[in-house]
Design an enzyme around this catalytic site. Sequence first.
Site, PDB file in Angstrom:
ATOM      1  CE  LYS A 112      -4.286  -1.773   1.932  1.00  0.00           C
ATOM      2  NZ  LYS A 112      -5.133  -1.864   3.122  1.00  0.00           N
ATOM      3  CE  LYS A 196      -6.139  -8.644  -1.653  1.00  0.00           C
ATOM      4  NZ  LYS A 196      -5.782  -8.450  -0.304  1.00  0.00           N
ATOM      5  CE  LYS A 199     -13.516  -4.397   1.312  1.00  0.00           C
ATOM      6  NZ  LYS A 199     -13.297  -3.921   2.665  1.00  0.00           N
TER       7      LYS A 199
HETATM    8  P1  TYM Z   1     -10.830  -6.400   4.402  1.00  0.00           P
HETATM    9  O1  TYM Z   1     -11.865  -5.361   4.682  1.00  0.00           O
HETATM   10  O2  TYM Z   1      -9.818  -6.102   3.345  1.00  0.00           O
HETATM   11  O3  TYM Z   1     -11.503  -7.763   4.013  1.00  0.00           O
HETATM   12  C1  TYM Z   1     -12.536  -8.317   4.790  1.00  0.00           C
HETATM   13  C2  TYM Z   1     -12.446  -9.836   4.780  1.00  0.00           C
HETATM   14  O4  TYM Z   1     -12.556 -10.354   3.461  1.00  0.00           O
HETATM   15  C3  TYM Z   1     -11.456 -11.216   3.170  1.00  0.00           C
HETATM   16  N1  TYM Z   1     -11.098 -11.076   1.752  1.00  0.00           N
HETATM   17  C4  TYM Z   1     -11.057 -12.078   0.872  1.00  0.00           C
HETATM   18  N2  TYM Z   1     -11.292 -13.397   1.011  1.00  0.00           N
HETATM   19  C5  TYM Z   1     -11.176 -14.168  -0.090  1.00  0.00           C
HETATM   20  N3  TYM Z   1     -10.845 -13.681  -1.315  1.00  0.00           N
HETATM   21  C6  TYM Z   1     -10.585 -12.369  -1.497  1.00  0.00           C
HETATM   22  N4  TYM Z   1     -10.272 -11.902  -2.700  1.00  0.00           N
HETATM   23  C7  TYM Z   1     -10.693 -11.500  -0.363  1.00  0.00           C
HETATM   24  N5  TYM Z   1     -10.530 -10.165  -0.195  1.00  0.00           N
HETATM   25  C8  TYM Z   1     -10.781  -9.928   1.112  1.00  0.00           C
HETATM   26  C9  TYM Z   1     -10.345 -10.715   4.089  1.00  0.00           C
HETATM   27  O5  TYM Z   1      -9.366 -11.701   4.306  1.00  0.00           O
HETATM   28  C10 TYM Z   1     -11.109 -10.367   5.334  1.00  0.00           C
HETATM   29  O6  TYM Z   1     -11.349 -11.511   6.107  1.00  0.00           O
HETATM   30  N6  TYM Z   1      -7.521  -5.835   8.070  1.00  0.00           N
HETATM   31  C11 TYM Z   1      -8.826  -6.403   7.755  1.00  0.00           C
HETATM   32  C12 TYM Z   1      -9.949  -5.884   8.630  1.00  0.00           C
HETATM   33  C13 TYM Z   1      -9.738  -6.072  10.092  1.00  0.00           C
HETATM   34  C14 TYM Z   1      -9.837  -7.298  10.804  1.00  0.00           C
HETATM   35  C15 TYM Z   1      -9.608  -6.975  12.155  1.00  0.00           C
HETATM   36  C16 TYM Z   1     -10.096  -8.614  10.417  1.00  0.00           C
HETATM   37  C17 TYM Z   1      -9.466  -5.090  11.010  1.00  0.00           C
HETATM   38  N7  TYM Z   1      -9.389  -5.639  12.240  1.00  0.00           N
HETATM   39  C18 TYM Z   1      -9.607  -7.960  13.152  1.00  0.00           C
HETATM   40  C19 TYM Z   1     -10.118  -9.587  11.419  1.00  0.00           C
HETATM   41  C20 TYM Z   1      -9.872  -9.275  12.754  1.00  0.00           C
HETATM   42  C21 TYM Z   1      -9.154  -6.049   6.326  1.00  0.00           C
HETATM   43  O7  TYM Z   1      -8.672  -5.075   5.786  1.00  0.00           O
HETATM   44  O8  TYM Z   1     -10.098  -6.819   5.744  1.00  0.00           O
END
Ligand code: TYM
Length: 332
Positions: A112, A196, A199
Site C-alpha cells: 500500500k 486477488k 475492493k
Molecule cells: P478487508 O476489509 O480487506 O476484508 C474483509 C475480509 O474479506 C477477506 N477477503 C477475501 N477473502 C477471499 N478472497 C478475497 N479476494 C478477499 N478479499 C478480502 C479478508 O481476508 C477479510 O477476512 N484488516 C482487515 C480488517 C480487520 C480485521 C480486524 C479482520 C481489522 N481488524 C480484526 C479480522 C480481525 C481487512 O482489511 O479486511
Amino acid sequence: RPRIFSAMQPTNDSLHLGNYIGALTQWVALQDSHDALYCVVDLHALTVNPDPARLRDRTRRTAAQYLAAGVDPARSTLFVQSHVHEHSELAWLLGCQTGFGEASRMTQFKDKSAKRGAEGTTVGLFTYPVLMAADILLYDTALVPVGEDQRQHLELARDLAERMNSRFGDGTCVVPEPHIMAAGARIQDLQDPARKMSKEDGNKGAVFLLDDPKRAAKNIKAAVTDDGTEIRYDPATKPGVANLLTMLSVLTSTPVADLERAYEGKMYGHLKVDLAEAVVELLTPLQRVANEYLDDPAELDRVLAAGADRARELGAATLDRIRDRMGLVPAA
Ligand code: TYM
C-alpha cells in the site's frame, strides 16, 4: 462458547464476492457455535483519508451487508469499531510492544505504501496491523475467521499476545487462532486470475454484492478463462477456471470434485452460466434485506448501538486487566 472476532473495512459502497466467500460465509456458519463479535472497522478506513460523508455512509452500508448476508444480531454482536474507544487505547499499549522492524515487514503495508508514495502514506497505515491486533485481543478472542490475505496480520496479533504474556505474566492476553477456509480463502480477480479480487477495482474483475445482479452476471460471463477446454480444478495451469469452480463450490455447497464430474465434456460457458445464476440467486435477496436496513437507518443504528454496548462491556474488562498488568495506576 469460544469467542470469535472478525471485521471488514468500510472502504467501498459494496463488499465483493471475495469478502463474502472468504469471510462472511464463515461468519454466518460460526455464529451458532461461537460467541461472535463482528465489527465494521471505520478507524482502519481512516488510514486512507476517506471523504467524511462517504465514510459515514459506507460504515452503515457495510453493517447492512453483514446483516443481509445472514449475520443475526440476536446471536452475534454487531458493532462499529469507533463506538468502542477501548480499541484505540489498546492499540497504543500494543504499539509500545511492537518493533519498528516488525511492523515494517508487513507486506500489505509495503504494497500500500508503495502504491501511495511517501506523501500519501500515513503513520496510521503503518500502525494499522497494531490496531487490528488490538481489535482481536480486546475481546480475548480464540478464533478469527478471515481470508488468506490477513494471515500475516494475524501472525502479528499472535506474536503480540505471546509477548504480552511473557512480559506481563500468563493470562495477560489470549493468543488467537486464525480460521481460514481450505477453499475460498482467496478469490481471484475475474479479469486477471493472478490477482486477488479487491475492493479498489470497481471494474469488471470484481462482483460487488450491491451491484445490479444483471451486471454481476455479465461480469462473470466475461471472466477470463484459460487455454484448453477442459473444466478441471488446477490453479497452476487453469487459474481462471479454478477460481470459477471455487466460487460455485462455496455458493452451492458442492465439493469441487463433484463439480468436475458434472462438467465433464461441457464447455467453459456452461460453468459461467451456472455460476452467474448462483450469484444472481445470492444477490437478489441479499440486496432486498440490505436496502431495507439502509432505508431505515434508525433500526440499523439501534442494532449497532446495542452491539457497541455489549462490546464495550467486554472490552473494558480486558483493557482494565491489561492496563493493570502493564503498571498503569487505576483511576480512583
Ligand atoms: P478487508 O476489509 O480487506 O476484508 C474483509 C475480509 O474479506 C477477506 N477477503 C477475501 N477473502 C477471499 N478472497 C478475497 N479476494 C478477499 N478479499 C478480502 C479478508 O481476508 C477479510 O477476512 N484488516 C482487515 C480488517 C480487520 C480485521 C480486524 C479482520 C481489522 N481488524 C480484526 C479480522 C480481525 C481487512 O482489511 O479486511
